[in-house]
Design an enzyme around this catalytic site. Structure first.
Site, PDB file in Angstrom:
ATOM      1  N   GLY A   1     -67.952  -7.192 -94.014  1.00 51.13           N
ATOM      2  CA  GLY A   1     -67.836  -8.811 -94.262  1.00 51.13           C
ATOM      3  C   GLY A   1     -66.734  -9.206 -95.094  1.00 51.13           C
ATOM      4  O   GLY A   1     -66.680 -10.355 -95.020  1.00 51.13           O
TER       5      GLY A   1
ATOM      6  N   GLU B   1     -69.125  -0.772 -93.369  1.00 49.56           N
ATOM      7  CA  GLU B   1     -69.191  -1.316 -92.042  1.00 49.56           C
ATOM      8  C   GLU B   1     -68.295  -2.394 -91.657  1.00 49.56           C
ATOM      9  O   GLU B   1     -68.383  -3.327 -91.154  1.00 49.56           O
ATOM     10  CB  GLU B   1     -70.578  -1.709 -91.433  1.00 49.56           C
ATOM     11  N   PRO B   2     -66.605  -2.232 -91.975  1.00 54.20           N
ATOM     12  CA  PRO B   2     -65.927  -3.101 -91.492  1.00 54.20           C
ATOM     13  C   PRO B   2     -65.587  -3.440 -90.034  1.00 54.20           C
ATOM     14  O   PRO B   2     -65.524  -2.351 -89.430  1.00 54.20           O
ATOM     15  CB  PRO B   2     -64.544  -2.780 -92.423  1.00 54.20           C
ATOM     16  N   GLY B   3     -65.306  -4.441 -89.691  1.00 58.14           N
ATOM     17  CA  GLY B   3     -64.851  -4.830 -88.313  1.00 58.14           C
ATOM     18  C   GLY B   3     -63.577  -5.755 -88.358  1.00 58.14           C
ATOM     19  O   GLY B   3     -62.505  -5.147 -88.154  1.00 58.14           O
ATOM     20  N   ARG B   4     -63.995  -6.904 -88.724  1.00 60.03           N
ATOM     21  CA  ARG B   4     -62.637  -7.812 -88.672  1.00 60.03           C
ATOM     22  C   ARG B   4     -61.542  -7.420 -89.602  1.00 60.03           C
ATOM     23  O   ARG B   4     -60.221  -7.350 -89.388  1.00 60.03           O
ATOM     24  CB  ARG B   4     -63.304  -8.849 -89.347  1.00 60.03           C
TER      25      ARG B   4
ATOM     26  N   ARG C   1     -64.739 -18.173 -80.454  1.00 56.27           N
ATOM     27  CA  ARG C   1     -64.680 -18.683 -81.978  1.00 56.27           C
ATOM     28  C   ARG C   1     -64.645 -19.884 -82.374  1.00 56.27           C
ATOM     29  O   ARG C   1     -65.353 -20.813 -82.961  1.00 56.27           O
ATOM     30  CB  ARG C   1     -63.916 -17.688 -82.791  1.00 56.27           C
TER      31      ARG C   1
ATOM     32  N   TYR D   1     -67.850 -21.619 -83.886  1.00 54.18           N
ATOM     33  CA  TYR D   1     -67.893 -21.652 -85.357  1.00 54.18           C
ATOM     34  C   TYR D   1     -66.895 -22.821 -85.707  1.00 54.18           C
ATOM     35  O   TYR D   1     -66.718 -23.100 -86.961  1.00 54.18           O
ATOM     36  CB  TYR D   1     -67.508 -20.237 -86.049  1.00 54.18           C
TER      37      TYR D   1
ATOM     38  N   CYS E   1     -65.500 -26.797 -67.757  1.00 53.95           N
ATOM     39  CA  CYS E   1     -66.041 -28.058 -67.684  1.00 53.95           C
ATOM     40  C   CYS E   1     -67.208 -28.025 -69.142  1.00 53.95           C
ATOM     41  O   CYS E   1     -68.289 -28.348 -68.902  1.00 53.95           O
ATOM     42  CB  CYS E   1     -67.007 -28.293 -66.399  1.00 53.95           C
ATOM     43  N   GLU E   2     -66.625 -28.321 -70.266  1.00 53.49           N
ATOM     44  CA  GLU E   2     -67.235 -28.467 -71.374  1.00 53.49           C
ATOM     45  C   GLU E   2     -66.354 -29.231 -72.338  1.00 53.49           C
ATOM     46  O   GLU E   2     -65.165 -28.751 -72.682  1.00 53.49           O
ATOM     47  CB  GLU E   2     -67.788 -27.250 -71.859  1.00 53.49           C
TER      48      GLU E   2
END
Length: 419
Positions: free
Chosen positions: A240, A274-277, A313, A317, A344-345
């Site tokens: 996190g 548990e790091p990722g980012r 992202r 977000y 097309c959004e």
């Protein structure tokens, strides 16, 4: 300019690789990762944790490319997985099963069997029904399931609500008030072995007070467990820790390590992270090219060849990623642009209200895309997913080929010729 990129004679480099050359040879869009930055990130976390008995388990969901997983495995990392597919990914690189944890609120029977048969370190249990389900499957297989119970401490991580996981309103974990009861139940089950306690309160956290509050709750629960003769071997504190996307101030890893020591150090248990980012986020960029520009009475638009299917992202977000023009970086900044994709959004944007000088065919680098970039990409609008590249010094390797249309339809069945 990002510390990841350097400039020499009007060309930008990632490590010692010319990004314009990579774009010419591989095409755009493409993800590019710096091996050097990944190694530095891992070393920085390891050094901060010196003196703490710990195991780093890279969060596979942040970036699941096999070459990247292999690199982390060679560094001694374990893995935090959240699906059967991720379990099979780490199996395919011959990861150490004793360094693999399996989280997630909805593990199905096939996924649980993968974990059981490969003897993973533990399942992080997120509900009473899941505990009973895993015990039944383990009993049927004449195996024992190592488990840790994920506790929801009701702590506000002060992050985006979609990536906050430690509040009562979130779907994750078992309420702290119910945890002792579930641990007692687990201790009574024939094919369950209690190994630890788990807590993960969210992602992209930039204030460490929330960690301190959560770890104190975990410490109190460990004391209550021991009073009931339930003893654990490890404390999984999740991941996190955020990175700086838009000049956010992030506390030091030394401060984070000190919080661990102050709140959990007295228990002398292995700490699992548990790091990722934190390990991969700032090591990746997305290269894209401006297809067209156009203006209206309010603003200008740069329409690029990447889109929300490549980098979700910003749309999901409203996340911010710095964008650098690799072609006209020295020209006067004179227009307000939305950098948008061809999907097309209206929600298909990669950056809004950016004051830049942009022209047709300019090459752009979208920064800090190493985590939750390619791993969240899709084939929406029948768009092939981008290539992935690993840079190592003055050389680079393709670690995932760009998809072709044939790849997108190979599993579909046509009924046009069926009678």
């Amino acid at each position: 300019m990002s510390n990841l990129l350097s400039k020499e004679f009007n060309h930008f480099y990632l490590e010692d690789c010319n990004l314009n050359k990579i774009a010419e040879e591989i095409g755009t869009p493409c993800y590019i990762y710096s091996k050097k930055q990944i190694l530095e990130n891992y070393a920085r976390l390891s050094e901060a944790l010196a003196g703490i008995d710990h195991l780093i388990c890279f969060a596979v969901k942040s970036n699941s490319n096999l070459s990247i997983l292999k690199l982390f495995s060679e560094l001694g990392s374990g893995f935090d997985t959240v699906s059967g597919g991720e379990l099979l990914r780490v199996q395919s690189i011959n990861a150490d099963n004793n360094k693999v944890v399996f989280s997630g609120v909805g593990k199905n029977e096939d996924e649980i069997l993968i974990g059981l048969r490969n003897g993973i370190h533990c399942f992080n249990i997120e509900s009473e029904q899941e505990l009973l389900f895993i015990n039944k499957i383990a009993k049927d297989q004449n195996l024992t399931a190592n488990i840790s119970i994920r506790v929801n401490p009701n702590v506000d991580a002060k992050t985006h609500p979609y990536i906050s996981t430690g509040l009562k309103e979130n779907k994750f974990g078992i309420d702290q008030l119910d945890a002792l009861k579930i641990y007692k139940q687990a201790a009574s089950l024939s094919n369950i072995s209690i190994k630890g306690i788990d807590c993960h309160i969210g992602s992209q956290i930039t204030s460490f007070q929330s960690f301190n509050d959560a770890f104190k709750i975990i410490a109190e629960l460990i004391i209550n467990l021991e009073s009931e003769n339930i003893f654990i071997e490890h404390i999984d504190i999740g991941g996190g820790i955020g990175i700086s996307y838009e000049n956010e101030s992030i506390p030091s890893l030394t401060e984070y390590a000190q919080i661990i020591r102050n709140t959990l150090g007295a228990f002398n248990k292995k700490i699992i992270l548990e790091p990722g980012r934190l390990l991969i986020g700032n090591a990746g960029i997305l290269l894209t090219k401006v297809q067209f520009t156009k203006d209206n009475q309010l603003k200008s638009f740069a329409i690029v060849d990447s889109a929300m299917n490549d980098l979700m992202r910003p749309s999901l977000y409203n996340a911010y990623h710095k964008i650098i023009n690799l072609t006209h970086s020295d020209q006067n900044i004179n227009k307000l642009f939305d950098i948008v994709g061809p999907i097309c959004e209206t929600g298909d944007f990669l950056g809004k209200d950016r004051t830049m000088n942009l022209n047709q065919n300019d090459l752009l680098a979208i920064l800090d895309c190493g985590a939750y970039g390619f791993s969240m990409s899709s084939n929406y609008n029948t768009r092939p997913r981008a290539a992935e590249i690993m840079v190592d010094g003055n050389s680079y390797s393709i670690i995932r080929h760009r998809e072709r249309f044939e790849d997108l339809i190979k599993n579909e069945l046509s009924c046009l010729n069926q009678k």
